[in-house]
Scaffold this motif. Structure first.
Motif, PDB file in Angstrom:
ATOM      1  N   VAL A  29     -20.992 -63.228  -1.182  1.00  0.00           N
ATOM      2  CA  VAL A  29     -21.028 -62.962   0.285  1.00  0.00           C
ATOM      3  C   VAL A  29     -19.828 -62.227   0.757  1.00  0.00           C
ATOM      4  O   VAL A  29     -20.170 -60.965   1.431  1.00  0.00           O
ATOM      5  CB  VAL A  29     -21.300 -64.223   1.149  1.00  0.00           C
ATOM      6  CG1 VAL A  29     -21.080 -64.059   2.704  1.00  0.00           C
ATOM      7  CG2 VAL A  29     -22.591 -64.901   0.986  1.00  0.00           C
ATOM      8  N   ARG A  36     -20.386 -54.085   3.557  1.00  0.00           N
ATOM      9  CA  ARG A  36     -21.493 -54.048   4.735  1.00  0.00           C
ATOM     10  C   ARG A  36     -22.810 -53.689   4.082  1.00  0.00           C
ATOM     11  O   ARG A  36     -23.490 -52.910   4.626  1.00  0.00           O
ATOM     12  CB  ARG A  36     -20.934 -53.045   5.684  1.00  0.00           C
ATOM     13  CG  ARG A  36     -19.823 -53.530   6.247  1.00  0.00           C
ATOM     14  CD  ARG A  36     -19.502 -52.491   7.480  1.00  0.00           C
ATOM     15  NE  ARG A  36     -18.079 -52.870   8.035  1.00  0.00           N
ATOM     16  CZ  ARG A  36     -17.591 -52.062   8.859  1.00  0.00           C
ATOM     17  NH1 ARG A  36     -18.173 -51.013   9.273  1.00  0.00           N
ATOM     18  NH2 ARG A  36     -16.590 -52.158   9.432  1.00  0.00           N
ATOM     19  N   ARG A  37     -23.124 -54.430   2.999  1.00  0.00           N
ATOM     20  CA  ARG A  37     -24.407 -54.250   2.127  1.00  0.00           C
ATOM     21  C   ARG A  37     -24.930 -55.662   1.522  1.00  0.00           C
ATOM     22  O   ARG A  37     -24.449 -56.120   0.799  1.00  0.00           O
ATOM     23  CB  ARG A  37     -24.245 -53.055   1.384  1.00  0.00           C
ATOM     24  CG  ARG A  37     -25.775 -52.744   0.438  1.00  0.00           C
ATOM     25  CD  ARG A  37     -25.339 -51.352  -0.242  1.00  0.00           C
ATOM     26  NE  ARG A  37     -24.315 -51.209  -1.418  1.00  0.00           N
ATOM     27  CZ  ARG A  37     -24.448 -51.846  -2.508  1.00  0.00           C
ATOM     28  NH1 ARG A  37     -25.806 -52.281  -2.842  1.00  0.00           N
ATOM     29  NH2 ARG A  37     -23.573 -51.975  -3.380  1.00  0.00           N
ATOM     30  N   ARG A  38     -26.134 -55.840   2.186  1.00  0.00           N
ATOM     31  CA  ARG A  38     -26.950 -57.140   1.511  1.00  0.00           C
ATOM     32  C   ARG A  38     -27.203 -56.969   0.070  1.00  0.00           C
ATOM     33  O   ARG A  38     -27.056 -57.873  -0.544  1.00  0.00           O
ATOM     34  CB  ARG A  38     -28.105 -57.552   2.432  1.00  0.00           C
ATOM     35  CG  ARG A  38     -28.773 -58.565   2.124  1.00  0.00           C
ATOM     36  CD  ARG A  38     -29.936 -58.832   2.776  1.00  0.00           C
ATOM     37  NE  ARG A  38     -30.991 -58.031   2.820  1.00  0.00           N
ATOM     38  CZ  ARG A  38     -32.194 -57.975   3.701  1.00  0.00           C
ATOM     39  NH1 ARG A  38     -32.266 -58.969   4.517  1.00  0.00           N
ATOM     40  NH2 ARG A  38     -33.041 -56.792   3.469  1.00  0.00           N
ATOM     41  N   THR A 181     -30.345 -68.497  -2.257  1.00  0.00           N
ATOM     42  CA  THR A 181     -30.613 -69.014  -0.983  1.00  0.00           C
ATOM     43  C   THR A 181     -29.541 -69.258  -0.002  1.00  0.00           C
ATOM     44  O   THR A 181     -29.642 -68.565   1.365  1.00  0.00           O
ATOM     45  CB  THR A 181     -31.587 -70.188  -1.035  1.00  0.00           C
ATOM     46  OG1 THR A 181     -32.625 -69.822  -1.938  1.00  0.00           O
ATOM     47  CG2 THR A 181     -31.900 -70.442   0.201  1.00  0.00           C
ATOM     48  N   LEU A 184     -27.805 -65.823   0.740  1.00  0.00           N
ATOM     49  CA  LEU A 184     -28.593 -64.892   1.867  1.00  0.00           C
ATOM     50  C   LEU A 184     -28.617 -65.511   3.204  1.00  0.00           C
ATOM     51  O   LEU A 184     -28.278 -64.762   4.288  1.00  0.00           O
ATOM     52  CB  LEU A 184     -29.992 -64.822   1.377  1.00  0.00           C
ATOM     53  CG  LEU A 184     -31.103 -64.139   2.364  1.00  0.00           C
ATOM     54  CD1 LEU A 184     -30.744 -62.567   2.694  1.00  0.00           C
ATOM     55  CD2 LEU A 184     -32.521 -63.963   1.725  1.00  0.00           C
ATOM     56  N   ALA A 185     -28.572 -66.776   3.655  1.00  0.00           N
ATOM     57  CA  ALA A 185     -28.630 -67.497   4.714  1.00  0.00           C
ATOM     58  C   ALA A 185     -27.167 -67.380   5.331  1.00  0.00           C
ATOM     59  O   ALA A 185     -27.025 -66.992   6.727  1.00  0.00           O
ATOM     60  CB  ALA A 185     -28.879 -68.806   4.419  1.00  0.00           C
ATOM     61  N   TYR A 187     -24.905 -64.851   4.697  1.00  0.00           N
ATOM     62  CA  TYR A 187     -24.924 -63.517   4.889  1.00  0.00           C
ATOM     63  C   TYR A 187     -25.734 -63.122   6.270  1.00  0.00           C
ATOM     64  O   TYR A 187     -25.121 -62.417   6.993  1.00  0.00           O
ATOM     65  CB  TYR A 187     -25.212 -62.626   3.786  1.00  0.00           C
ATOM     66  CG  TYR A 187     -24.937 -61.189   3.785  1.00  0.00           C
ATOM     67  CD1 TYR A 187     -23.697 -60.352   3.779  1.00  0.00           C
ATOM     68  CD2 TYR A 187     -25.997 -60.296   4.508  1.00  0.00           C
ATOM     69  CE1 TYR A 187     -23.464 -59.072   3.946  1.00  0.00           C
ATOM     70  CE2 TYR A 187     -25.697 -59.003   4.573  1.00  0.00           C
ATOM     71  CZ  TYR A 187     -24.650 -58.337   4.369  1.00  0.00           C
ATOM     72  OH  TYR A 187     -24.455 -57.094   4.528  1.00  0.00           O
ATOM     73  N   GLN A 188     -26.740 -63.521   6.047  1.00  0.00           N
ATOM     74  CA  GLN A 188     -27.871 -62.817   7.088  1.00  0.00           C
ATOM     75  C   GLN A 188     -27.806 -63.392   8.316  1.00  0.00           C
ATOM     76  O   GLN A 188     -27.812 -62.787   9.344  1.00  0.00           O
ATOM     77  CB  GLN A 188     -29.237 -62.751   6.734  1.00  0.00           C
ATOM     78  CG  GLN A 188     -30.266 -62.217   7.183  1.00  0.00           C
ATOM     79  CD  GLN A 188     -29.920 -60.509   6.988  1.00  0.00           C
ATOM     80  OE1 GLN A 188     -29.641 -60.224   5.880  1.00  0.00           O
ATOM     81  NE2 GLN A 188     -30.426 -59.761   8.035  1.00  0.00           N
ATOM     82  N   TRP A 189     -27.667 -64.986   8.306  1.00  0.00           N
ATOM     83  CA  TRP A 189     -27.866 -65.593   9.837  1.00  0.00           C
ATOM     84  C   TRP A 189     -26.561 -66.384  10.237  1.00  0.00           C
ATOM     85  O   TRP A 189     -26.434 -66.383  11.086  1.00  0.00           O
ATOM     86  CB  TRP A 189     -29.233 -66.556   9.573  1.00  0.00           C
ATOM     87  CG  TRP A 189     -30.343 -65.573   9.470  1.00  0.00           C
ATOM     88  CD1 TRP A 189     -31.041 -64.793  10.280  1.00  0.00           C
ATOM     89  CD2 TRP A 189     -30.871 -65.671   8.185  1.00  0.00           C
ATOM     90  NE1 TRP A 189     -32.056 -64.226   9.601  1.00  0.00           N
ATOM     91  CE2 TRP A 189     -32.333 -64.709   8.455  1.00  0.00           C
ATOM     92  CE3 TRP A 189     -31.117 -66.334   6.948  1.00  0.00           C
ATOM     93  CZ2 TRP A 189     -33.158 -64.515   7.425  1.00  0.00           C
ATOM     94  CZ3 TRP A 189     -32.055 -66.102   6.072  1.00  0.00           C
ATOM     95  CH2 TRP A 189     -33.030 -65.146   6.230  1.00  0.00           C
TER      96      TRP A 189
END
Length: 220
Positions: A29, A36-38, A181, A184-185, A187-189
């Motif tokens: 993360v 700044r890139r997923r 999982t 992603l969670a 980083y994204q939310w």
């Protein structure tokens, strides 16, 4: 332990490592946020999983080799090693590899993950499960005695290469799924702010689990 339970335990240990920030998702993360890139998050996860797989695979190979040699003292020695390593982790909870900087490539991530998994005793934790996993020899003997109308009399078996490989793959696969999982969670939310308000000391939990597994190995 019989049937699916050893494999469930192997997968749950992998899932635990996937949740643990020090095993890799936090690093992934951080790299994603830096660029700044997923996509960078997911690029980092695979080499981290490979490093973990190598560390666990080496530990499982050593245990399987000792089992094949018929070492009578393997179980108590492994149990004592688990307890001692757990005590060390309680005494030195911050003993982690720190040499990798944030500018890293895939090889750096593999090496870092290998050292981190080794420092945590990730493969060693599988010892009690491997000792209880039905070996090919024991399964064949049980079937033979059953067909002969005799009671199942287990023989001294060993962990086959297919079983050992399956243990490593199931463990690492579960870790990668959970780690991806969580990464992603976060980083994204969720964001890294959650670490400041809802931090759980997983190092202490892991050290206690190592000690408990050691004592379990002595009594099973």
């Amino acid at each position: 332990m019989s049937g699916a339970w050893p494999w469930i335990a192997v997968a749950l240990l992998g899932a635990y490592h996937g949740v643990d920030p020090s095993m890799g998702w936090l690093f992934a993360v951080a790299l994603g946020l830096q660029e700044r890139r997923r996509g960078k998050v997911f690029e980092a996860l695979l080499p981290i999983a490979v490093g973990h797989l190598i560390a666990v695979g080496l530990a499982v190979a050593l245990i399987a080799s000792a089992m094949a040699s018929g070492a009578s003292m393997l179980q108590p020695i492994g149990a004592v090693a688990l307890i001692a390593f757990g005590m060390f982790r309680l005494w030195r909870p911050g003993a982690h590899p720190r040499w990798v900087a944030m500018r890293v490539n895939g090889r750096d991530l593999v090496a870092w993950s290998f050292l981190m998994a080794s420092a945590h005793g990730a493969g060693l934790m599988l010892f009690p499960i491997l000792m209880e996993l039905p070996s090919n020899a024991n399964s064949m003997a049980a079937m033979h005695h059953h067909h002969m109308g005799m009671g199942a009399m287990p023989t001294q078996g060993h962990l086959g290469m297919a079983q050992a490989s399956a243990v490593v793959l199931v463990h690492t696969g579960a870790m990668l799924i959970v780690m991806g999982t969580v990464a992603l969670a976060v980083y994204q939310w969720i964001g890294l702010q959650i670490l400041r308000s809802a931090w759980i000391n997983l190092d202490t939990i892991w050290a206690i689990a190592l000690i408990a597994a050691g004592f379990l190995s002595l009594i099973i």
